[in-house]
Write a protein that holds these residues in place. Structure first.
Motif, PDB file in Angstrom:
ATOM      1  N   LYS A 103       0.830  -1.209   0.000  1.00  0.00           N
ATOM      2  CA  LYS A 103       0.000   0.000   0.000  1.00  0.00           C
ATOM      3  C   LYS A 103       0.863   1.257   0.000  1.00  0.00           C
ATOM      4  CE  LYS A 103      -4.407  -1.359   2.111  1.00  0.00           C
ATOM      5  NZ  LYS A 103      -5.308  -1.124   3.267  1.00  0.00           N
ATOM      6  N   TYR A 104       1.949   1.243   0.749  1.00  0.00           N
ATOM      7  CA  TYR A 104       2.835   2.403   0.807  1.00  0.00           C
ATOM      8  C   TYR A 104       3.469   2.668  -0.559  1.00  0.00           C
ATOM      9  CZ  TYR A 104       6.300   5.702   2.597  1.00  0.00           C
ATOM     10  OH  TYR A 104       7.053   6.829   2.828  1.00  0.00           O
ATOM     11  N   LEU A 105       3.868   1.596  -1.230  1.00  0.00           N
ATOM     12  CA  LEU A 105       4.451   1.758  -2.561  1.00  0.00           C
ATOM     13  C   LEU A 105       3.478   2.471  -3.507  1.00  0.00           C
ATOM     14  CD1 LEU A 105       6.158  -1.715  -3.162  1.00  0.00           C
ATOM     15  CD2 LEU A 105       7.303   0.481  -2.862  1.00  0.00           C
ATOM     16  N   VAL A 106       2.198   2.107  -3.421  1.00  0.00           N
ATOM     17  CA  VAL A 106       1.199   2.675  -4.325  1.00  0.00           C
ATOM     18  C   VAL A 106       0.780   4.075  -3.892  1.00  0.00           C
ATOM     19  CG1 VAL A 106      -1.156   2.407  -5.200  1.00  0.00           C
ATOM     20  CG2 VAL A 106       0.372   0.424  -5.076  1.00  0.00           C
ATOM     21  N   ARG A 107       0.439   4.228  -2.610  1.00  0.00           N
ATOM     22  CA  ARG A 107      -0.159   5.492  -2.147  1.00  0.00           C
ATOM     23  C   ARG A 107       0.858   6.598  -1.936  1.00  0.00           C
ATOM     24  NH1 ARG A 107      -4.518   3.172   2.359  1.00  0.00           N
ATOM     25  NH2 ARG A 107      -5.848   2.040   0.866  1.00  0.00           N
ATOM     26  N   GLU A 108       2.005   6.250  -1.359  1.00  0.00           N
ATOM     27  CA  GLU A 108       2.985   7.267  -1.018  1.00  0.00           C
ATOM     28  C   GLU A 108       4.082   7.414  -2.077  1.00  0.00           C
ATOM     29  OE1 GLU A 108       2.258   9.112   1.517  1.00  0.00           O
ATOM     30  OE2 GLU A 108       0.592   7.806   2.113  1.00  0.00           O
ATOM     31  N   MET A 109       4.520   6.299  -2.634  1.00  0.00           N
ATOM     32  CA  MET A 109       5.591   6.344  -3.617  1.00  0.00           C
ATOM     33  C   MET A 109       5.074   6.456  -5.050  1.00  0.00           C
ATOM     34  SD  MET A 109       8.099   6.277  -1.532  1.00  0.00           S
ATOM     35  CE  MET A 109       9.473   6.155  -2.643  1.00  0.00           C
ATOM     36  N   LYS A 110       3.745   6.372  -5.195  1.00  0.00           N
ATOM     37  CA  LYS A 110       3.082   6.528  -6.504  1.00  0.00           C
ATOM     38  C   LYS A 110       3.561   5.492  -7.527  1.00  0.00           C
ATOM     39  CE  LYS A 110       1.197  10.082  -4.628  1.00  0.00           C
ATOM     40  NZ  LYS A 110      -0.148   9.932  -4.013  1.00  0.00           N
ATOM     41  N   VAL A 111       3.826   4.288  -7.031  1.00  0.00           N
ATOM     42  CA  VAL A 111       4.217   3.185  -7.904  1.00  0.00           C
ATOM     43  C   VAL A 111       2.965   2.611  -8.552  1.00  0.00           C
ATOM     44  CG1 VAL A 111       5.162   0.844  -7.892  1.00  0.00           C
ATOM     45  CG2 VAL A 111       6.279   2.646  -6.569  1.00  0.00           C
ATOM     46  N   ASP A 112       3.004   2.352  -9.854  1.00  0.00           N
ATOM     47  CA  ASP A 112       1.802   1.815 -10.505  1.00  0.00           C
ATOM     48  C   ASP A 112       1.661   0.322 -10.212  1.00  0.00           C
ATOM     49  OD1 ASP A 112       3.331   0.302 -12.383  1.00  0.00           O
ATOM     50  OD2 ASP A 112       3.390   1.994 -13.763  1.00  0.00           O
ATOM     51  N   GLU A 113       0.514  -0.221 -10.580  1.00  0.00           N
ATOM     52  CA  GLU A 113       0.169  -1.596 -10.220  1.00  0.00           C
ATOM     53  C   GLU A 113       1.185  -2.600 -10.754  1.00  0.00           C
ATOM     54  OE1 GLU A 113      -2.504  -4.248  -8.195  1.00  0.00           O
ATOM     55  OE2 GLU A 113      -2.254  -2.074  -8.189  1.00  0.00           O
ATOM     56  N   GLU A 114       1.577  -2.449 -12.008  1.00  0.00           N
ATOM     57  CA  GLU A 114       2.508  -3.410 -12.601  1.00  0.00           C
ATOM     58  C   GLU A 114       3.879  -3.338 -11.931  1.00  0.00           C
ATOM     59  OE1 GLU A 114       4.038  -6.503 -14.312  1.00  0.00           O
ATOM     60  OE2 GLU A 114       1.907  -5.967 -14.384  1.00  0.00           O
ATOM     61  N   ALA A 115       4.337  -2.137 -11.640  1.00  0.00           N
ATOM     62  CA  ALA A 115       5.629  -1.999 -10.956  1.00  0.00           C
ATOM     63  C   ALA A 115       5.566  -2.604  -9.549  1.00  0.00           C
ATOM     64  CB  ALA A 115       6.029  -0.532 -10.885  1.00  0.00           C
ATOM     65  N   LYS A 116       4.450  -2.393  -8.866  1.00  0.00           N
ATOM     66  CA  LYS A 116       4.265  -2.993  -7.538  1.00  0.00           C
ATOM     67  C   LYS A 116       4.334  -4.513  -7.621  1.00  0.00           C
ATOM     68  CE  LYS A 116       0.386  -4.182  -5.997  1.00  0.00           C
ATOM     69  NZ  LYS A 116      -1.043  -4.253  -5.579  1.00  0.00           N
ATOM     70  N   ASN A 117       3.655  -5.083  -8.612  1.00  0.00           N
ATOM     71  CA  ASN A 117       3.650  -6.538  -8.764  1.00  0.00           C
ATOM     72  C   ASN A 117       5.025  -7.070  -9.151  1.00  0.00           C
ATOM     73  OD1 ASN A 117       0.947  -6.539  -8.117  1.00  0.00           O
ATOM     74  ND2 ASN A 117       0.233  -6.684 -10.231  1.00  0.00           N
ATOM     75  N   THR A 118       5.760  -6.287  -9.943  1.00  0.00           N
ATOM     76  CA  THR A 118       7.131  -6.677 -10.297  1.00  0.00           C
ATOM     77  C   THR A 118       8.011  -6.701  -9.058  1.00  0.00           C
ATOM     78  OG1 THR A 118       6.896  -5.771 -12.522  1.00  0.00           O
ATOM     79  CG2 THR A 118       9.145  -6.059 -11.695  1.00  0.00           C
ATOM     80  N   TRP A 119       7.863  -5.677  -8.206  1.00  0.00           N
ATOM     81  CA  TRP A 119       8.559  -5.644  -6.908  1.00  0.00           C
ATOM     82  C   TRP A 119       8.241  -6.912  -6.127  1.00  0.00           C
ATOM     83  CZ3 TRP A 119      11.195  -2.261  -3.318  1.00  0.00           C
ATOM     84  CH2 TRP A 119      10.999  -2.560  -1.977  1.00  0.00           C
ATOM     85  N   TYR A 120       6.986  -7.230  -6.008  1.00  0.00           N
ATOM     86  CA  TYR A 120       6.562  -8.394  -5.235  1.00  0.00           C
ATOM     87  C   TYR A 120       7.197  -9.666  -5.790  1.00  0.00           C
ATOM     88  CZ  TYR A 120       3.624 -11.841  -2.953  1.00  0.00           C
ATOM     89  OH  TYR A 120       3.196 -12.916  -2.217  1.00  0.00           O
ATOM     90  N   ARG A 121       7.050  -9.872  -7.091  1.00  0.00           N
ATOM     91  CA  ARG A 121       7.555 -11.110  -7.694  1.00  0.00           C
ATOM     92  C   ARG A 121       9.068 -11.233  -7.526  1.00  0.00           C
ATOM     93  NH1 ARG A 121       3.259 -10.051 -11.537  1.00  0.00           N
ATOM     94  NH2 ARG A 121       4.659  -8.687 -12.731  1.00  0.00           N
ATOM     95  N   HIS A 122       9.783 -10.121  -7.667  1.00  0.00           N
ATOM     96  CA  HIS A 122      11.242 -10.160  -7.531  1.00  0.00           C
ATOM     97  C   HIS A 122      11.655 -10.646  -6.152  1.00  0.00           C
ATOM     98  CE1 HIS A 122      15.471  -9.010  -7.604  1.00  0.00           C
ATOM     99  NE2 HIS A 122      15.259  -8.416  -6.448  1.00  0.00           N
ATOM    100  N   TRP A 123      11.097 -10.029  -5.098  1.00  0.00           N
ATOM    101  CA  TRP A 123      11.566 -10.342  -3.755  1.00  0.00           C
ATOM    102  C   TRP A 123      11.101 -11.713  -3.289  1.00  0.00           C
ATOM    103  CZ3 TRP A 123      15.651  -8.102  -2.506  1.00  0.00           C
ATOM    104  CH2 TRP A 123      15.889  -6.761  -2.850  1.00  0.00           C
ATOM    105  N   VAL A 124       9.919 -12.132  -3.733  1.00  0.00           N
ATOM    106  CA  VAL A 124       9.472 -13.477  -3.362  1.00  0.00           C
ATOM    107  C   VAL A 124      10.342 -14.533  -4.050  1.00  0.00           C
ATOM    108  CG1 VAL A 124       7.580 -15.139  -3.477  1.00  0.00           C
ATOM    109  CG2 VAL A 124       7.121 -12.775  -2.831  1.00  0.00           C
ATOM    110  N   ARG A 125      10.565 -14.376  -5.340  1.00  0.00           N
ATOM    111  CA  ARG A 125      11.395 -15.361  -6.049  1.00  0.00           C
ATOM    112  C   ARG A 125      12.824 -15.363  -5.494  1.00  0.00           C
ATOM    113  NH1 ARG A 125      12.086 -18.849 -10.021  1.00  0.00           N
ATOM    114  NH2 ARG A 125      14.027 -18.830 -11.186  1.00  0.00           N
TER     115      ARG A 125
END
Length: 213
Positions: free
Chosen positions: A114-136
């Motif tokens: 939520k912070y990435l989207v609301r405060e850092m203004k990261v779009d949905e795809e970039a947020k999901n890319t962040w997620y996938r990177h760190w989980v993998r």
């Protein structure tokens, strides 16, 4: 006992698995994180950190943090054990569990996304890319750690442990975000074994009373 939790929360899922493995009954108290219920009303008044899960004991004591809750359950209800009897085995299992709970999950929980989207203004795809990177990245490290241990049915040995309680929710969440699980043969074999176990089946989000599509 009352478990204040959210069906999609990885940390809550860990505790539900442990309760089912132990065969312990509990009252399911939903706290909807997306709607902000963890910051409101009775739960906010009871919870020091405003996070789920929170286990409320019959005597009124409250426990926070999934890892502490699970170890409490293991100490107070020792069978079936979620940690090996030997010190080295316990260290290995805790290391596996903490590699998920301390290395992967904090970067990808709902507050961070939520912070990435609301405060850092990261779009949905970039947020999901962040997620996938760190989980993998984290699960590949988990796989390397597994490869240095004797092969068993589950993460460590032939009975479920604390490590499996942590692994399964992380894989569930990873699947929601289309994480690439290739190259994780030991990890996914342990996950598949867990999902054949009734306790893991009963604890999964689709069986929770607050489950949503």
């Amino acid at each position: 006992m009352k478990l204040h939790n959210y069906f999609r929360s990885s940390a809550s899922f860990r505790v539900r698995i442990a309760l089912e493995l132990k065969g312990l009954s509990y009252e399911y108290v939903p706290v909807h994180l997306v709607k902000g219920e963890h910051k409101q009303g009775e739960f906010a008044a009871k919870s020091a950190n405003g996070l789920v899960p929170m286990l409320e004991l019959d005597g009124g004591e409250r426990l926070a943090q999934s890892m502490a809750i699970i170890e409490y359950l293991d100490e107070t209800h020792p069978e079936p054990a979620l940690l090996p009897k030997d010190a080295l085995g316990r260290a290995h299992v805790r290391s596996l569990a903490q590699s998920i709970a301390c290395e992967i999950h904090p970067l990808n929980n709902l507050r961070v996304l939520k912070y990435l989207v609301r405060e850092m203004k990261v779009d949905e795809e970039a947020k999901n890319t962040w997620y996938r990177h760190w989980v993998r990245d984290g699960l590949l490290a988990f796989e390397r750690e597994l490869s240095q241990l004797p092969q068993g049915t589950y993460c460590y040995g032939d009975t479920p442990t604390l490590a499996d309680c942590c692994l399964v929710p992380q894989i569930f969440n990873g699947k929601r975000f289309n994480v690439d699980f290739s190259g994780m043969d030991r990890t996914m074999a342990a996950f598949d074994a867990c999902m054949k176990h009734p306790a893991f089946q009963k604890a999964q989000p689709s069986n929770c009373p607050d489950n949503e599509p």
